[in-house]
Design a protein around this motif. Structure first.
Motif, PDB file in Angstrom:
ATOM      1  N   UNK A  23       0.846  -1.202   0.000  1.00  0.00           N
ATOM      2  CA  UNK A  23       0.000   0.000   0.000  1.00  0.00           C
ATOM      3  C   UNK A  23       0.881   1.252   0.000  1.00  0.00           C
ATOM      4  N   UNK A  26       2.424   1.846  -3.334  1.00  0.00           N
ATOM      5  CA  UNK A  26       1.465   2.428  -4.282  1.00  0.00           C
ATOM      6  C   UNK A  26       1.362   3.937  -4.099  1.00  0.00           C
ATOM      7  N   UNK A  27       1.360   4.374  -2.840  1.00  0.00           N
ATOM      8  CA  UNK A  27       1.299   5.816  -2.580  1.00  0.00           C
ATOM      9  C   UNK A  27       2.514   6.530  -3.135  1.00  0.00           C
ATOM     10  N   UNK A  29       4.421   5.480  -5.624  1.00  0.00           N
ATOM     11  CA  UNK A  29       4.378   5.411  -7.089  1.00  0.00           C
ATOM     12  C   UNK A  29       3.448   6.495  -7.642  1.00  0.00           C
ATOM     13  N   UNK A  30       2.354   6.718  -6.946  1.00  0.00           N
ATOM     14  CA  UNK A  30       1.432   7.771  -7.392  1.00  0.00           C
ATOM     15  C   UNK A  30       2.122   9.128  -7.403  1.00  0.00           C
ATOM     16  N   UNK A  31       3.114   9.298  -6.536  1.00  0.00           N
ATOM     17  CA  UNK A  31       3.872  10.552  -6.475  1.00  0.00           C
ATOM     18  C   UNK A  31       5.139  10.516  -7.322  1.00  0.00           C
ATOM     19  N   UNK A  32       5.275   9.485  -8.143  1.00  0.00           N
ATOM     20  CA  UNK A  32       6.412   9.350  -9.069  1.00  0.00           C
ATOM     21  C   UNK A  32       7.762   9.202  -8.375  1.00  0.00           C
TER      22      UNK A  32
END
Lengths: 141, 82
Positions: A23, A26-27, A29-32
């Motif tokens: 989890x 994923x957070x 990755x969402x922020x690159x």
């Protein structure tokens, strides 16, 4: 803009903590974030081919008696198995998964092909330390 | 934007992430934002309570404009402009 870096060290190989790690991954990755995952000791065991898709081979770190409840809730909430978080993160961004050489040997994973294909390489600990030094976020589970 | 203005929006892309828990809607938004051009609008449908706060904060960090959220019966409609 400079790419931010995250270093995630997984000492754990328990399905509850690996789910939490997925989890968090994923957070990031969402922020690159550029992410390096280092699997040590039990973490390395979890990434073995024999275990990555077989959560029954992994235990819970906490509240072990609540495992049936935990698994049922994940299913009800459409939460994917822990390894799928890592696979998806690799597809979506710059994620490298490294396994500690010693840890691999402890569990019979001496070669890269002993591990799930998402594992990039088997490394020594100094590389892990260097990445921890360079990272903007360091997480150890 | 007011709720009335939000309801007038014809989004260029709709991402239906209802039924998935955090971080599912966020990742769905992250994937889909690449499919629209700058200036276009994306609507994210989510039944996850945390997404209501997570997606607007993510959008701000990534330089997208958060337009607002409509609460429907059992889900949220979150609007972003890329």
């Amino acid at each position: 803009m400079e790419t931010k870096k995250m270093c995630l060290v997984l000492v754990t190989g328990s399905m509850d903590k690996l789910t939490a790690a997925g989890v968090m991954l994923s957070g990031a990755i969402a922020d690159d974030y550029q992410i390096d995952v280092y699997a040590l000791i039990h973490g390395a065991r979890a990434f073995l081919k024999a275990n990555a898709d077989n959560p029954e081979n992994l235990r819970m770190a906490e509240n072990t008696d609540l495992r049936p409840e935990f698994e049922a809730a994940l299913k009800r909430l459409n939460v994917k198995p822990w390894i799928e978080f890592f696979r998806e993160a690799k597809q979506m961004g710059d994620v490298k998964i490294h396994v500690c050489g010693l840890a691999g040997k402890i569990w019979g994973g001496e070669k890269l092909e002993d591990f799930d294909p998402i594992v990039d390489d088997i490394v020594g600990i100094n590389e892990c330390i260097t990445k921890l030094q360079e990272a903007d976020i360091q997480v150890v589970l | 934007m007011t709720e009335e203005q939000l309801r007038q929006i014809k989004p260029d892309k709709v991402v239906d992430a209802r039924g998935t828990a955090c971080p599912g809607p966020l990742l769905a938004a992250k994937k889909a934002i690449g499919d629209i051009d700058k200036g276009q609008i994306m609507e994210i449908l989510s039944s996850d309570e945390g997404t209501k706060r997570d997606v607007p904060k993510w959008a701000k960090k990534k330089g997208h404009e958060y337009l607002g959220t409509i609460e429907e019966n059992g889900y949220f409609r979150i609007f972003l402009r890329k």
